[in-house]
Design an enzyme around this catalytic site. Structure first.
Site, PDB file in Angstrom:
ATOM      1  N   ASP A   1      81.491  68.229  -4.072  1.00  0.00           N
ATOM      2  CA  ASP A   1      82.448  69.324  -4.165  1.00  0.00           C
ATOM      3  C   ASP A   1      82.339  70.035  -5.509  1.00  0.00           C
ATOM      4  OD1 ASP A   1      83.433  68.723  -1.683  1.00  0.00           O
ATOM      5  OD2 ASP A   1      85.015  67.405  -2.440  1.00  0.00           O
ATOM      6  N   LYS A   2      82.774  71.277  -5.527  1.00  0.00           N
ATOM      7  CA  LYS A   2      82.724  72.091  -6.753  1.00  0.00           C
ATOM      8  C   LYS A   2      83.415  71.399  -7.930  1.00  0.00           C
ATOM      9  CE  LYS A   2      83.595  76.814  -8.385  1.00  0.00           C
ATOM     10  NZ  LYS A   2      84.080  78.170  -7.997  1.00  0.00           N
TER      11      LYS A   2
END
Length: 277
Positions: free
Chosen positions: A107-108
């Protein structure tokens, strides 16, 4: 030479073998009408023979470059996509001269180890949950960790319509734990923690299979060593490469239906014997 499956290659595999994309992305190109074989639109299931001219978006496919396998220490804020519309995409962040794509994602807001490659064949072998390849994470949360938290995380948490597989969870310090997963559900660790009313403040992947992050600096990358790749190839030699194979395996392991007794208010009525005439 007679054209047979033995001397030809499936169109999806042929496209991915050139290193431009994975097999799944190749399938999308075909469905979207972006692939031609000898000037004619390609269809799923087509076979490629020696001498065939295959183009994607009008561009002739070139022979596959040297196979590359990259270990990258992804910083927070980098997005695991090859989409050029995303300014902070992982390809731009690495800046490698060859076209690479990530194996899986982080995930970012997460950081740590992720693989990139131009080898479409190995992607699904590593990613399929049914292949049980380990990934290790160090996670920091906002509240103090309790023995109850460790026990529940280890034994499975109900998220996304399923219960997560049992996994190894170890306490590192008051607010930090280590977790080893063989699944890859969307935002799995964050969702598991949220279910127990914890919020993840830092998530770092430190190992994939036999490859450790170790001293690789944040934002840096390196090629996997020959020894690392030899062991990965050994670990994936019997792995299923397709989603269909994983589904078949799950069906074989599916438990038999349990007998469900009738409701209490339903009286048992024995069958009446037919009268002899």
């Amino acid at each position: 030479m007679k054209k047979t499956n033995e001397n030809s290659t499936n169109i999806n595999k042929f496209i991915s073998s050139t290193g431009i994309c994975s097999r799944r992305e190749a399938e999308k190109f075909i469905v979207d009408g972006k692939v031609t074989i000898n000037g004619k639109p390609a269809k799923l299931g087509n076979r490629i023979f020696d001498g065939d001219v295959v183009k994607v978006n009008g561009q002739l496919l070139k022979s596959k470059p040297t196979t590359l396998y990259i270990a990258y220490n992804k910083p927070v804020g980098i997005v695991c996509t090859t989409d050029s519309k995303e300014r902070n995409n992982i390809v731009n962040a690495i800046g490698h001269p060859e076209r690479l794509f990530p194996i899986g994602r982080l995930d970012k807001p997460s950081q740590g180890l992720i693989f990139l490659t131009n080898d479409g064949d190995i992607v699904n072998k590593i990613l399929r949950a049914g292949n049980n390849h380990e990934k290790e994470y160090i996670v920091t949360v906002n509240n103090p960790i309790t023995p109850e938290f460790i026990e529940k995380m280890s034994n499975g948490i109900p998220i996304l319509g399923t219960v997560t597989k049992k996994c190894l969870v170890e306490m590192v310090n008051k607010n930090t734990f280590k977790i080893t997963l063989t699944q890859g559900l969307n935002r799995q660790i964050r969702r598991m923690c949220e279910y127990l009313n914890y919020e993840v403040t830092k998530l770092k992947r430190t190992r994939i299979m036999n490859v450790h992050l170790e001293r690789l600096a944040e934002g840096a990358w390196r090629e996997l060593t020959d020894d690392e790749m030899a062991l990965i190839n050994e670990m994936t030699s019997s792995s299923s490469k397709t989603e269909e194979a994983s589904k078949i395996s799950q069906k074989k392991q599916a438990p038999k239906k349990k007998f469900t007794p009738k409701k209490a208010n339903q009286r048992f009525q024995p069958k009446r014997k037919k009268k002899r005439r």
